[in-house]
Design an enzyme around this catalytic site. Structure first.
Site, PDB file in Angstrom:
ATOM      1  N   ILE A 166       0.860  -1.185   0.000  1.00 58.51           N
ATOM      2  CA  ILE A 166       0.000   0.000   0.000  1.00 58.51           C
ATOM      3  C   ILE A 166       0.899   1.238   0.000  1.00 58.51           C
ATOM      4  O   ILE A 166       1.921   1.286   0.686  1.00 58.51           O
ATOM      5  CB  ILE A 166      -0.939   0.000   1.219  1.00 58.51           C
ATOM      6  CG1 ILE A 166      -1.775  -1.288   1.228  1.00 58.51           C
ATOM      7  CG2 ILE A 166      -1.848   1.216   1.206  1.00 58.51           C
ATOM      8  CD1 ILE A 166      -2.661  -1.424   2.457  1.00 58.51           C
ATOM      9  N   GLN A 167       0.491   2.263  -0.765  1.00 59.87           N
ATOM     10  CA  GLN A 167       1.309   3.468  -0.888  1.00 59.87           C
ATOM     11  C   GLN A 167       1.516   4.148   0.465  1.00 59.87           C
ATOM     12  O   GLN A 167       0.598   4.244   1.280  1.00 59.87           O
ATOM     13  CB  GLN A 167       0.661   4.466  -1.863  1.00 59.87           C
ATOM     14  CG  GLN A 167       0.714   4.033  -3.317  1.00 59.87           C
ATOM     15  CD  GLN A 167      -0.527   3.316  -3.755  1.00 59.87           C
ATOM     16  OE1 GLN A 167      -1.061   2.477  -3.024  1.00 59.87           O
ATOM     17  NE2 GLN A 167      -1.020   3.632  -4.950  1.00 59.87           N
ATOM     18  N   LYS A 181      17.055  -2.557  -8.873  1.00 55.77           N
ATOM     19  CA  LYS A 181      16.095  -2.628  -7.773  1.00 55.77           C
ATOM     20  C   LYS A 181      15.636  -4.051  -7.509  1.00 55.77           C
ATOM     21  O   LYS A 181      15.399  -4.425  -6.371  1.00 55.77           O
ATOM     22  CB  LYS A 181      14.891  -1.736  -8.074  1.00 55.77           C
ATOM     23  CG  LYS A 181      15.199  -0.248  -8.076  1.00 55.77           C
ATOM     24  CD  LYS A 181      13.932   0.558  -8.297  1.00 55.77           C
ATOM     25  CE  LYS A 181      14.228   2.053  -8.255  1.00 55.77           C
ATOM     26  NZ  LYS A 181      13.001   2.867  -8.458  1.00 55.77           N
ATOM     27  N   HIS A 200       1.306  -1.114  -7.567  1.00 54.76           N
ATOM     28  CA  HIS A 200       0.574  -1.124  -6.283  1.00 54.76           C
ATOM     29  C   HIS A 200      -0.775  -1.835  -6.449  1.00 54.76           C
ATOM     30  O   HIS A 200      -1.857  -1.271  -6.198  1.00 54.76           O
ATOM     31  CB  HIS A 200       0.361   0.302  -5.752  1.00 54.76           C
ATOM     32  CG  HIS A 200       1.627   0.948  -5.269  1.00 54.76           C
ATOM     33  ND1 HIS A 200       2.226   0.623  -4.082  1.00 54.76           N
ATOM     34  CD2 HIS A 200       2.401   1.914  -5.831  1.00 54.76           C
ATOM     35  CE1 HIS A 200       3.315   1.367  -3.912  1.00 54.76           C
ATOM     36  NE2 HIS A 200       3.454   2.147  -4.966  1.00 54.76           N
TER      37      HIS A 200
END
Length: 608
Positions: free
Chosen positions: A234-235, A263, A290
């Site tokens: 979740i952001q 990454k 997301h």
């Protein structure tokens, strides 16, 4: 070197040594010194003009102009020539070098003298102090003022040993992380690292009633099998930090391979080229940027086993995990992130097999991004997905018609979404809270039986904490995120109850293990004691020749076993009563248990 004519007339005839004066020597320096002393004794001579200067061996100081650097003042009069210093007749470069040498010599002598005296005083004081300590320790073997050679050598050996130990400790433990260098470890017990991370009370009053199955979260995660951990990110909840912990900070038989500048990391199972983690830093945004609960539950199985036949797909266990955050802090953090140009346009929002239309999900801005928007404009947009984001991303959107708001009334829709989010959160394998980093680490380790290498760090200062808002704006943010506020309260209560339950379970297991160890030691001791006494009473008799003795030994063994059983039962009952911590009835129960044990031991002694 020839002198000028005016200087020769001013100096007059050469000086002759007086009676009783030392004879002329071949050393030019000594000869010049003797001549200077003889000239100084005559009144009116040239050297008499130098008497006003400092005595020999003392400098004038650095601020005063030395007499060697006085310029040569040529004068036609005899008096002016007589007042001219003798060293002014030397060349200018030679005079400067002689002055620098003299000044350096005086400063060096002063420093050496001060250093020598200081070291002597320090050594004298150190000798007295160490002598006093030595005399206190060894008594009459040494004294402060008069220590013999052996005591001096022993004292020197102790000092050298102490210095060597300090050097070794500094080499082995250079930082403050070394436990040996922490003085608090010797003065007070180590504090609980999981206690009061948010500066609140360590004990809380539960608001919800959860069953034992809801509190006990222990997943039999088989990393070598087909199980998969799915991270729902979740952001602005600290998911990026937690995601890095998953790929870089876990002790594994085959750690994840993370390359510099990339990454994504490769997290394969031991002996297989298959991932055990589905997250941003392992598989990327394979189900969209997301992705929420609705997207992941329908997308992850297809992504992982999409190339295989449905009949050949293994029966996997998908363990979903996530991180939650305080709604007000998360909302302000997302607003600051949007101010910097974040849009999350790559999010798919797929629900029921299709993305939402522009009418179902309108945009809050018209340009490429919403950078620089003020907080009021951010809160005024009715289609802002930041409102109640955590409830929306954790609930099953297919229950409310996805993003179509005309399927059911708003009040009923909010209720269904909240109940769905609570249910999904409760049945997840694990969830953590941003405000409790160490507790989050503890619960994850206990749930999946996987340990982290380094502990989590609690950051109380974030971008959201730097935003100053008044009470009115805070209440409005809470009103816009009323579903998230209710979900976070529920999640915090469940999280802390799980933590307390797991800690109590851990303490009970440790206490039970200690009890088993005590039982084993008591049984071994009593059995050895009775066997040794039976052998000492009848060392020469054969049990086969004496049937009565054989019966007595069998009875002895039976009584010994009964005694061991009763003692262990009484001790376990006593420890269980102590664990309840009930002060009124504790003394009575302990007394009854001890009386019963004493009576039984007395009966055994009587039988013997």
């Amino acid at each position: 070197m020839a002198l000028p004519a005016c200087a020769a007339r001013a100096l007059g005839p050469p000086l002759q040594p007086e009676r009783g004066a030392p004879a002329r020597t071949t050393c030019p320096r000594r000869h010049s010194r003797v001549e200077a002393e003889l000239a100084a004794s005559r009144p009116g001579s040239v050297a008499a003009s130098v008497r006003a200067g400092p005595p020999r061996g003392v400098s004038r100081g650095f601020n005063s102009q030395p007499f060697l650097d006085e310029p040569l003042k040529a004068s036609s009069s005899l008096a002016g020539a007589a007042r001219t210093p003798l060293f002014a007749l030397l060349p200018r470069g030679r005079r400067r070098r002689m002055h620098d040498l003299r000044r350096r010599w005086d400063l060096g002598s002063l420093c050496r003298a001060l250093l020598t005296r200081g070291l002597a005083a320090l050594g004298h004081s150190l000798k007295h102090v160490l002598g006093a300590i030595f005399s206190k320790i060894f008594g009459p073997l040494a004294s402060v003022g008069n220590m013999d050679e052996k005591s001096n050598k022993l004292l020197l050996a102790l000092v050298m040993l102490f210095l060597f130990a300090v050097i070794v400790l500094q080499y082995v433990c250079p930082g403050t992380e070394c436990q040996l260098l922490r003085l608090q470890a010797f003065s007070s017990p180590m504090p609980d690292p999981y206690r009061s991370e948010d500066e609140s009370s360590a004990r809380f009053v539960p608001r919800y009633n959860f069953s034992r199955g809801d509190l006990l979260r222990k997943v039999d995660f088989d990393i070598k099998g087909d199980d998969l951990i799915v991270f729902l990110h979740i952001q602005k909840t600290g998911g990026t930090t937690f995601g890095r912990h998953l790929v870089r900070n876990i002790q594994l038989e085959q750690p994840c391979e993370c390359r510099v500048g990339q990454k994504k990391c490769t997290c394969h199972r031991p002996g297989k080229r298959e991932t055990w983690l589905f997250s941003r830093f392992s598989t990327g945004w394979s189900c969209g940027l997301h992705a929420d609960w609705t997207e992941l539950t329908s997308c992850v199985p297809a992504v992982v086993d999409g190339k295989r036949d449905a009949r050949l797909r293994p029966s996997r266990n998908f363990h979903y995990i996530t991180i939650l955050r305080d709604p007000v802090s998360r909302y302000l953090s997302e607003w600051r992130h949007v101010q910097r140009g974040a849009t999350w346009k790559a999010s798919l929002h797929v629900c029921d097999g299709r993305p939402p239309t522009s009418e179902e999900l309108p945009s809050c801005y018209t340009g490429d991004d919403w950078s620089g928007c003020p907080l009021k404009e951010f809160m005024d947009c009715p289609y802002n997905l930041a409102n109640n984001r955590q409830v929306r991303m954790l609930s099953d959107l297919t229950l409310v018609g996805c993003y179509n708001l005309s399927v059911m009334p708003e009040k009923q829709r909010n209720k269904v979404l909240l109940e769905s989010a609570k249910s999904n959160l409760k049945h997840m394998a694990f969830f953590g809270l941003t405000e409790f980093q160490r507790k989050t680490q503890y619960l994850f380790e206990k749930t999946f039986n996987m340990n982290f290498i380094s502990p989590f760090t609690q950051y109380n200062t974030t971008r959201a904490s730097s935003v100053e808002i008044n009470e009115e704006i805070q209440k409005r943010i809470e009103g816009l995120n009323f579903l998230d506020m209710e979900l976070y309260s529920y999640a915090k209560d469940l999280f802390l109850q799980r933590y307390q339950f797991m800690r109590q379970k851990e303490h009970q297991e440790a206490r039970q293990k200690r009890q088993e160890q005590r039982k084993f030691l008591k049984g071994r001791f009593l059995q050895t004691h009775f066997q040794s006494q039976g052998q000492s009473q009848n060392p020469s008799q054969n049990p086969s020749q004496n049937p009565s003795q054989n019966l007595n030994l069998n009875a002895n063994q039976n009584v010994t076993q009964n005694l061991i059983q009763n003692l262990t039962q009484n001790s376990s009952q006593k420890e269980n009563r102590e664990s309840r911590k009930q002060s009124p009835g504790q003394e009575q129960s302990d007394g009854s248990a001890s009386n019963g044990t004493n009576d039984y031991i007395g009966s055994v002694e009587k039988w013997r």
